[in-house]
Every structure is written in structure tokens, then in C-alpha cells.
Design a protein around this motif. Sequence first.
Motif, short mmCIF file in Angstrom:
data_model
loop_
_atom_site.label_atom_id
_atom_site.label_comp_id
_atom_site.label_asym_id
_atom_site.label_seq_id
_atom_site.Cartn_x
_atom_site.Cartn_y
_atom_site.Cartn_z
N LYS A 1 0.84 -1.20 0.00
CA LYS A 1 0.00 0.00 0.00
C LYS A 1 0.87 1.25 0.00
CE LYS A 1 -3.40 2.50 2.73
NZ LYS A 1 -4.09 2.56 4.02
N SER A 2 1.91 1.25 0.82
CA SER A 2 2.82 2.39 0.88
C SER A 2 3.48 2.63 -0.47
CB SER A 2 3.88 2.13 1.94
OG SER A 2 4.85 3.14 1.93
N PHE A 3 3.90 1.55 -1.13
CA PHE A 3 4.52 1.67 -2.45
C PHE A 3 3.53 2.20 -3.48
CE2 PHE A 3 5.48 -0.31 -6.59
CZ PHE A 3 6.72 0.25 -6.83
N LEU A 4 2.32 1.65 -3.50
CA LEU A 4 1.32 2.07 -4.48
C LEU A 4 0.83 3.50 -4.23
CD1 LEU A 4 -0.70 -1.24 -4.90
CD2 LEU A 4 1.03 -0.28 -6.44
N VAL A 5 0.76 3.90 -2.98
CA VAL A 5 0.38 5.28 -2.67
C VAL A 5 1.46 6.23 -3.15
CG1 VAL A 5 0.06 6.91 -0.75
CG2 VAL A 5 -1.17 4.75 -0.77
N PHE A 6 2.72 5.83 -3.04
CA PHE A 6 3.84 6.64 -3.51
C PHE A 6 3.70 6.90 -5.01
CE2 PHE A 6 8.26 7.36 -4.81
CZ PHE A 6 8.67 8.28 -3.86
N TYR A 7 3.19 5.92 -5.76
CA TYR A 7 3.00 6.04 -7.21
C TYR A 7 1.53 6.10 -7.59
CZ TYR A 7 7.93 5.29 -7.89
OH TYR A 7 9.29 5.44 -7.87
N ARG A 8 0.73 6.76 -6.78
CA ARG A 8 -0.71 6.82 -7.03
C ARG A 8 -1.07 7.51 -8.34
NH1 ARG A 8 0.33 9.56 -2.50
NH2 ARG A 8 0.40 11.82 -2.61
N GLU A 9 -0.21 8.39 -8.85
CA GLU A 9 -0.50 9.10 -10.10
C GLU A 9 -0.06 8.31 -11.33
OE1 GLU A 9 -2.18 12.01 -10.06
OE2 GLU A 9 -2.26 11.81 -7.88
N LYS A 10 0.66 7.22 -11.12
CA LYS A 10 1.22 6.45 -12.23
C LYS A 10 0.48 5.13 -12.37
CE LYS A 10 5.75 5.46 -14.09
NZ LYS A 10 7.17 5.59 -13.90
#
Length: 113
Positions: free
Chosen positions: A8-17
Motif C-alpha cells: 500500500k505504501s509503495f502504491l500510494v507513492f506512485y498513485r499518479e502512475k
Amino acid sequence: MTYSEALKSFLVFYREKPIAEITNEDVIEYNNEYILKNNLSASYQNQTINSIKLFLKIIHDSKIVTAALHRPKNAKTLQNILSKEETFRLIDLTTNLIHKKLLALIYSSGLRF
């Protein structure tokens, strides 16, 4: 921390991609910009990589080559050891003769305590 929280932390970091556009370079950037800057542990880095790999087993449309992801090793630290003076003081303060002999034997054999 669980895999789901690390992912979740990783995906939130790249939420725009879009997920399909995330590459190995993005994983390295996440490591440098989030994990290292927040002084998170090597085990957290490994957990994140494991969670990404597990996630990518489900999502086949990805640009990440999981075999190429670098895994950091845990830092190996030596235990704190007593100085020579502290060791001799410990041996001298021991009243039981058998314990004193055992401590002296341990010290003379080079074992750390």
C-alpha cells in the motif's frame, strides 16, 4: 508491518502512475526517496520487494523484472564488549570462586562477554 501495508505504501507513492507503467527504476526511486529518507530498515525494504513480487504474480501486465530487484542485506553489528578494566573488575567483584574461575577462563579463551 505486513505485506499489504508495505505494498500500500509503495502504491500510494506512485498513485499518479498506472501500475502497468511502474518499472524497476521506480522501485529504486521509492527505495531512495521514501525508505532511505525515512531511515526504514533493510527488513522493511525486503518486505516491500516481497510484497511487490507477490502482487506482480497476480498482475501480469507489468514492466518490473522481479528477478532484477536488489535485496539489501541486514547490517551485521558486533555486540558491545567490556573493556579490559571492566572485565578485570567483574572478575574481582565475583565472590564465588567457581564463578570467578569460569569468568577468568572465558576471558583467557578470547570469548566475548
